[in-house]
Scaffold this motif. Sequence first.
Motif: not given
Length: 313
Positions: A69-73, A93-102, A110-112, A114-120
Amino acid sequence: MIELHLHLDGCVRPETVWELAKEQQIDLGAKDLAELRYLMQVPEDCKTLHECLERFHVPLKVMQTADAMERVTFELVEDLAKLGLHYGEIRFAPQLSLGKGLSQDEVVEATIKGAKKGMEAYPQIKCGLILCCMRGENNQQENLQTIETAKKYLGDVVCAVDLAGAESLYPTENFAAVFEKANAYHLPRTIHAGEAAGPDSIRQALIYGTKRLGHGVNAVYDDALVQELIEKGITLEVCVTSNYHTKLVDSIEKHPVKKLFDAGVHVTVNSDNMTVSDTNLCKEIQIWKERLGFTDADMAKMQEYAEEARFLK
Ligand SMILES: [Zn+2]
């Protein structure tokens, strides 16, 4: 340039999905990258919104870990910066990424990140994240959790909630409990409505208090509703190529967006899904100018509308 409407899972680079599938040892049913790319794009003969939504299954298979999630963001922020955007709102939709227990909170963290890294890495762009609730039958708990998660993380990156998914199968009126909670928490919102359903769906979204509509183009069939959109200053996030792919119109040229714009509706240009629809904001702007009759002045006006409607200032 600003973009207000694009989906993280519809914009993942096929190369990244390929690499993540290898890392995660997931069989995507594609023998090579070319075949994977085909599976991630809308076929020319796609018949319904529902069929188009199936194109998201492939990227979502690998979007189940915090690292992924971090990477794709991060990569989407990078792609938008390279396109020349100075502001973009990315939804998922966060609910679509719960398949492995997150948990939904972990997905959003994780997406925040990734987004912050991208903006840096690309300080010329600012990005917000919109958390989507999903139209469905047995997911009220998940949707209510998304609202809780949005309340918890609302700030300098997470900026709003949305309702996405199969509009014709699961009517907007079914989601009153979700928006009651969003109202109680004063969460900014946009709602997909008036895409696969008609004016009633849009009216219901307005009752839920939204100031922005994902698509909203079916308002064109109801003059009183068009007037209401103008009077209330509702912003439409319009995605022409995507609407063509989901059969909202049978040709790009028949898209009613110019009529809505000329009437005074606050229309904005968006791409929806860069990978699924093989498009981006630059391509959409070209299409609007070359095939729908928009002038440079119109495009500038719509950038103003987008500036006014963006969730993060
Ligand atoms: Zn959308």
